[in-house]
Design a protein around this motif. Structure first.
Motif, short mmCIF file in Angstrom:
data_model
loop_
_atom_site.label_atom_id
_atom_site.label_comp_id
_atom_site.label_asym_id
_atom_site.label_seq_id
_atom_site.Cartn_x
_atom_site.Cartn_y
_atom_site.Cartn_z
N PHE A 44 0.84 -1.21 0.00
CA PHE A 44 0.00 0.00 0.00
C PHE A 44 0.87 1.26 0.00
O PHE A 44 0.63 2.21 -0.76
CB PHE A 44 -0.92 -0.02 1.23
CG PHE A 44 -1.67 1.25 1.46
CD1 PHE A 44 -2.80 1.57 0.71
CD2 PHE A 44 -1.26 2.17 2.42
CE1 PHE A 44 -3.49 2.75 0.91
CE2 PHE A 44 -1.93 3.34 2.64
CZ PHE A 44 -3.06 3.64 1.89
N ILE A 45 1.90 1.25 0.85
CA ILE A 45 2.82 2.40 0.91
C ILE A 45 3.54 2.58 -0.43
O ILE A 45 3.66 3.69 -0.95
CB ILE A 45 3.84 2.20 2.05
CG1 ILE A 45 3.13 2.23 3.40
CG2 ILE A 45 4.93 3.28 1.99
CD1 ILE A 45 4.01 1.84 4.56
N GLY A 46 4.02 1.47 -1.00
CA GLY A 46 4.73 1.55 -2.27
C GLY A 46 3.88 2.08 -3.40
O GLY A 46 4.33 2.94 -4.18
N LEU A 47 2.65 1.62 -3.50
CA LEU A 47 1.75 2.09 -4.55
C LEU A 47 1.47 3.58 -4.42
O LEU A 47 1.39 4.31 -5.41
CB LEU A 47 0.44 1.29 -4.52
CG LEU A 47 0.53 -0.17 -4.98
CD1 LEU A 47 -0.79 -0.89 -4.74
CD2 LEU A 47 0.92 -0.25 -6.46
N ASN A 48 1.30 4.05 -3.18
CA ASN A 48 1.02 5.47 -2.98
C ASN A 48 2.25 6.34 -3.21
O ASN A 48 2.13 7.50 -3.60
CB ASN A 48 0.44 5.70 -1.59
CG ASN A 48 -1.05 5.42 -1.53
OD1 ASN A 48 -1.88 6.24 -1.91
ND2 ASN A 48 -1.39 4.20 -1.09
N LEU A 49 3.44 5.78 -2.98
CA LEU A 49 4.65 6.52 -3.34
C LEU A 49 4.74 6.68 -4.85
O LEU A 49 5.09 7.76 -5.36
CB LEU A 49 5.89 5.78 -2.81
CG LEU A 49 6.20 5.92 -1.32
CD1 LEU A 49 7.35 5.00 -0.92
CD2 LEU A 49 6.56 7.37 -0.98
N ILE A 50 4.42 5.61 -5.58
CA ILE A 50 4.42 5.68 -7.04
C ILE A 50 3.38 6.69 -7.51
O ILE A 50 3.64 7.52 -8.40
CB ILE A 50 4.13 4.28 -7.63
CG1 ILE A 50 5.28 3.33 -7.30
CG2 ILE A 50 3.93 4.37 -9.14
CD1 ILE A 50 5.00 1.87 -7.63
N ALA A 51 2.18 6.65 -6.92
CA ALA A 51 1.12 7.60 -7.29
C ALA A 51 1.54 9.03 -7.00
O ALA A 51 1.30 9.95 -7.81
CB ALA A 51 -0.16 7.25 -6.52
N PHE A 52 2.18 9.22 -5.84
CA PHE A 52 2.64 10.56 -5.46
C PHE A 52 3.65 11.10 -6.47
O PHE A 52 3.58 12.27 -6.90
CB PHE A 52 3.25 10.50 -4.06
CG PHE A 52 3.82 11.81 -3.58
CD1 PHE A 52 3.00 12.91 -3.36
CD2 PHE A 52 5.18 11.95 -3.36
CE1 PHE A 52 3.53 14.12 -2.93
CE2 PHE A 52 5.72 13.15 -2.92
CZ PHE A 52 4.89 14.24 -2.70
#
Length: 600
Positions: A44-52
């Motif tokens: 979840f953290i990794g996906l949101n870093l990519i999205a950010f």
């Protein structure tokens, strides 16, 4: 506008999807994948870093942010992908039907990932060495490359004459790296001086092989750890001789260190390697001759101690005589340049002024006493050195990059000139790690601690020690011993925080920050031919103004006066003498009867 907008929309989709994935309510994936994602918040953290990072593309477009901002986004995406990869790799058995290529990418371990990254960076530097002339560094063109070209007859003494004070250095000083540079340049041809860069690059590769063999440090760790040091990284593809010189000296220090922790270390191979390292150091630059001489005395003391207290007492006299004979002959070889100068000029460091017990030895050049800003000169040697290590006052907005090999591109009188270059955070990290590793009491750590303390006490009192490129052996040895102790420590403790791979990740992060902040100019292999370099650096009106067979004196064209030599201008034949921008009277005296052309 279209690409940033699509990037922002994609970011929103990924972020929203990550929330549904975390709750286990995303309908388009398998049950196994859903379970893995639900149990591992790191995904979840990794996906949101990519999205950010993707959403920042739109922000960057609106605020007109480019260059480094794009690299920061890329770095965030890489961190995000790593966060996603880790839990997927741990549960890869739950996905038997996954594509083999993606399975290989997901299951790549830490050391393999670092090996790939190190391989890419070293490949970049190898290519850069052979496709780009050393365009950012002034001293390369002021005297390193001219020395190399003259030695191999590519430019004659008539075509190009050095400054009055530079000429004696060509005839008498340490020139080993210039001879090697000239050889590679000669192989590549006159129009490809980038061949000279290979001396630095091959010396780097040679040191990687050396520490792999003697300290058992993996290639990827040693390469990343050393290339994270800005001055070291820049020097690898330059025609400066500092890296070559310091690697030679570093080899002698490592051999000496091993001599103190291994009583059976005195073997022909190790003696030869020590002599080669010493020969490189003593015949490349005068600055490292005094500490090398002291190191040799330490080696002799250690071997004598072993002869009298550890070896067969019956052979004491025989071994002592053998040691003295080998020491004398190897000393003549190691200090070949200094012995030659002592014989012919009564001064081992000729043409430099040297005083011995109040007596001035024969000389023609007096080292400048004003080559230091007042603020720097007012500090004690130790304070100057520590300030430089911590890069206090080192950065200057007038530089095109935060770091250069000489920390120059500012006036000589600037407080920032020559200061810094090791990346302060990385220095602190290595010192703290070394202190922690030395808490473990054993011969390796005790000896390493003594070596680093002694080096740290001697180095600050060397001439211009705050200009860290002259004495890179300090950071090279600190990093090498850190890796050696870390690998040994981990093999016994299996401490997950002290895994050698973790050091590699820190080094990779620092290396990436350096590359980003310098716009990849010292890393990425952008081609820079001599023709392209000269087109923007050489004033063609000056070339046209010089008559055929004329002898001229170019004043103030330093450090690129060499490029005005007729050798680089096909169909022309004239003689150029270089001279610094001095007073009218001094210029007239040094240029003699030549026509003077001053730079506007």
């Amino acid at each position: 506008m279209f690409v940033p907008l699509v990037s922002a929309i994609l970011a929103i989709i990924i972020s929203v999807a990550s929330f549904y994935l975390l709750k286990g309510e995303f309908p388009f994936i398998s049950d196994n994948l859903s379970k893995v994602v639900k149990k591992n918040k790191l995904i979840f953290i990794g996906l949101n870093l990519i999205a950010f990072a993707l959403f920042l593309g739109l922000v960057g477009y609106w605020l007109k942010l480019g260059g480094n901002f794009r690299y920061i986004r890329l770095l965030i995406i890489i961190v995000g992908l790593i966060c996603v990869k880790i839990p997927l790799a741990k549960n890869i058995n739950l996905f038997p039907n996954i594509n083999p290529f993606f399975k290989r990418i997901i299951t790549i371990n830490n050391s393999q990932a670092l090996q790939v990254f190190a391989g890419i960076i070293v490949s970049f530097l190898a290519l850069k060495s052979i496709v780009a002339v050393d365009w950012p560094n002034g001293d390369s063109w002021m005297y390193q490359l001219p020395f190399a070209a003259r030695f191999w007859g590519m430019v004659s003494p008539q075509e190009y004459v050095f400054e009055v004070e530079r000429e004696p250095f060509y005839n008498t000083s340490t020139m080993l790296p210039n001879i090697l540079q000239g050889f590679f340049w000669w192989l590549f041809g006159l129009e490809r001086p980038q061949g000279a860069n290979l001396v630095s690059f091959f010396s780097f590769i040679g040191y990687l092989i050396f520490v792999k063999h003697y300290l058992k440090i993996p290639y990827y760790l040693s390469s990343l750890a050393l290339l994270a040091v800005p001055l070291f990284h820049i020097a690898v593809t330059s025609a400066y001789v500092d890296l070559f010189t310091n690697i030679g000296f570093s080899i002698t220090i490592i051999i000496t260190y091993l001599l103190f922790i291994k009583e059976d270390f005195i073997k022909a191979k190790n003696v030869i390697i020590f002599i080669i390292g010493g020969f490189i150091a003593a015949n490349s630059k005068y600055l490292l001759v005094p500490p090398l001489f002291l190191l040799i005395l330490v080696v002799l003391g250690r071997i004598l101690w072993l002869i009298f207290y550890r070896f067969n007492p019956v052979n004491k006299v025989k071994n002592t005589v053998k040691l003295l004979i080998i020491s004398f002959t190897s000393g003549l070889l190691i200090f070949a340049t200094e012995v030659k100068n002592l014989w012919f000029y009564q001064n081992p460091f000729y043409p430099l002024k040297v005083s011995l017990f109040g007596y001035e030895l024969n000389h023609t050049v007096v080292p400048s006493s004003t080559y230091m800003a007042d603020a720097i000169a007012s500090m004690s040697p130790i304070q100057r050195w520590i300030f430089s290590l911590l890069e206090i006052g080192a950065f200057d907005e007038r530089r095109p990059w935060p770091w250069t090999i000489a920390m120059d591109y500012v006036p000589l009188e600037a407080d920032s000139f020559g200061m810094g270059g090791y990346f302060a955070f990385y220095v602190i990290f290595n010192v703290v790690l070394f202190a922690f590793l030395c808490k473990k009491k054993n011969p390796e750590t005790r000896t390493a601690l003594i070596f680093i303390i002694v080096l740290s006490l001697i180095t600050p009192f060397m001439p211009f020690s705050y200009q860290l490129r002259y004495y890179m052996y300090w950071i090279i040895i600190l990093i090498s011993l850190n890796l050696y102790l870390l690998i040994n420590h981990y093999s016994f403790t299996k401490n997950k925080w002290l895994k050698p791979e973790n050091y590699g990740y820190v080094a990779a992060m620092v290396l990436m920050i350096f590359a980003i902040l310098t716009r990849w100019d010292f890393t990425y292999p952008n081609a820079m031919s001599l023709e392209k370099f000269m087109s923007s650096r050489v004033d063609q009106e000056i070339i046209a103004d010089i008559e055929e067979n004329e002898e001229v004196c170019l004043v103030g064209f330093t450090p690129l006066t060499f490029l005005y030599s007729s050798s680089f201008h096909e169909g022309r034949n004239y003689s150029v003498k270089a001279e610094f921008n001095l007073s009218e009277e001094e210029v007239r005296e040094k240029c003699d009867s030549r026509r003077i052309i001053r730079k506007n």
